[in-house]
Design a protein around this motif. Structure first.
Motif, short mmCIF file in Angstrom:
data_model
loop_
_atom_site.label_atom_id
_atom_site.label_comp_id
_atom_site.label_asym_id
_atom_site.label_seq_id
_atom_site.Cartn_x
_atom_site.Cartn_y
_atom_site.Cartn_z
N ALA A 25 0.83 -1.21 0.00
CA ALA A 25 0.00 0.00 0.00
C ALA A 25 0.86 1.27 0.00
N PRO A 26 0.37 2.32 -0.69
CA PRO A 26 -0.85 2.34 -1.51
C PRO A 26 -0.59 1.76 -2.90
N SER A 47 -6.06 -7.85 2.28
CA SER A 47 -7.36 -7.56 1.70
C SER A 47 -7.18 -6.52 0.59
N CYS A 48 -8.22 -6.35 -0.24
CA CYS A 48 -8.16 -5.37 -1.32
C CYS A 48 -9.58 -5.11 -1.81
N ARG A 49 -9.70 -4.23 -2.80
CA ARG A 49 -10.99 -3.91 -3.39
C ARG A 49 -10.93 -4.19 -4.89
N THR A 59 -15.23 -5.74 -1.65
CA THR A 59 -14.15 -5.97 -0.69
C THR A 59 -13.78 -7.44 -0.69
N ASP A 78 -5.81 -1.25 -3.09
CA ASP A 78 -5.87 -1.35 -1.64
C ASP A 78 -7.07 -0.61 -1.07
N SER A 79 -7.55 0.42 -1.79
CA SER A 79 -8.74 1.16 -1.38
C SER A 79 -9.36 1.81 -2.61
N PRO A 80 -10.67 2.13 -2.56
CA PRO A 80 -11.32 2.72 -3.73
C PRO A 80 -10.72 4.05 -4.15
N THR A 82 -7.50 4.92 -4.27
CA THR A 82 -6.17 4.84 -4.88
C THR A 82 -6.32 4.68 -6.39
N THR A 112 -0.44 -6.98 0.61
CA THR A 112 -1.51 -7.89 0.17
C THR A 112 -0.90 -8.82 -0.87
#
Length: 306
Positions: A25-26, A47-49, A59, A78-80, A82, A112
């Motif tokens: 991340a990120p 975890s990831c998206r 998720t 890694d997140s919405p 990024t 991840t």
């Protein structure tokens, strides 16, 4: 006749590829849309998206599996929030990787680990069994569910992490096994519809197995109905209701699909292929083939070889 195995034998082309990736991340990676390439992701750690147009972020946690049977584009992050900063990954370019590969992303944030892979399918021969699948199939990590699929994932991850002698033969075999288990999972839900329902139905399932067992046999609607133990008219209605086309239309479609696969994979003569898929003459076969594919079978073969 195992219809799923028969369908995969005709559709498969090229070689399945996979890579284990460590993301720090990120991070965000775009995966380009590739018609004819079915792809998957398995979250091994962290975890990831998964992001796709017109849908809420999905998720994914450790153990989750996502299957994209139609090769639609998407982003893993890694997140919405990024944004991808590298060029889109083209699954077709995975052909440049060895049979096993482990790569990583720069960074020092939370890690991840995912298992990414792609299967090459012939976009011109896509079977409705595959075409009718949803664009995304999510298999959540649930203890005790899909044990054979989970065991295959574990073996594949282990071989990609520490490849041993024979890895270049073992990994593609495990990828093929994983594809079958993913499709089985998709076709064996609690409330099957379309092709899943047709295969499970004792009448249409028997007729489909007969067609795939002997595509060159001079089938009639009555003969196919007899395979399922039903009279002609009720069988024809049942087949069309479940599969969206009459039985003889499917028979013709499958015969020509098999012929196209033989033209691609073998040097069998046109006359022999015609007989194998149920045409009395090479001329009748060539005319039917041209109606379906827009070119004569000989030219179709030469175009594939070019």
């Amino acid at each position: 006749m195992d219809v799923l195995s028969d369908v995969l034998a005709v559709l498969r082309t090229g070689r399945a590829r996979s890579a284990q990736v460590v993301w720090h991340a990120p991070w965000a990676q775009e995966f380009a849309a590739v018609p004819g390439a079915a792809g998957f992701h398995v979250v091994l750690r962290g975890s990831c998206r998964l992001l796709r147009p017109g849908a809420q972020p999905l998720t994914l946690a450790a153990g989750d599996i996502v299957f994209r049977p139609h090769g639609d584009g998407h982003v893993l992050a890694d997140s919405p929030g990024t944004r991808p900063v590298t060029p889109a990954c083209d699954p077709a370019e995975m052909g440049d990787l060895p049979a096993y590969a482990s790569v990583g992303s720069p960074g020092t944030g939370e890690a991840t680990v995912t298992l990414c892979g792609a299967y090459e399918l012939d976009a011109g021969l896509v079977h409705p069994l595959i075409r009718d699948l949803p664009d995304l199939i999510h298999v959540p990590a649930q203890w005790g569910r899909h044990p054979h699929l989970r065991a295959t994932v574990d073996l594949l991850a282990a071989e990609l992490t520490e490849p041993g002698p024979g890895a270049e033969a073992l990994v593609p075999a495990l990828l093929d096994t994983m594809l079958v288990y993913l499709l089985r999972t998709s076709l064996t839900g609690e409330h099957p519809t379309g092709w899943a329902a047709a295969l499970a139905d004792p009448v249409t399932g028997a007729a489909l197995r007969a067609i795939h067992r002997e595509p060159g046999r001079p089938w009639t609607v009555a003969a196919l109905a007899a395979e399922g133990g039903l009279s002609r008219a009720p069988f024809a209605r049942r087949f069309a209701d479940l599969l969206g086309q009459p039985p003889m239309s499917y028979l013709t479609w499958w015969r020509l699909t098999v012929a196209a696969g033989l033209l691609r994979r073998t040097d069998t003569t046109l006359g022999a292929i015609a007989g194998q898929v149920g045409y009395a003459s090479e001329f009748a076969f060539a005319a039917a083939f041209k109606r379906r594919f827009g070119v004569a079978p000989g030219r179709y073969r030469r175009q594939l070889a070019a």
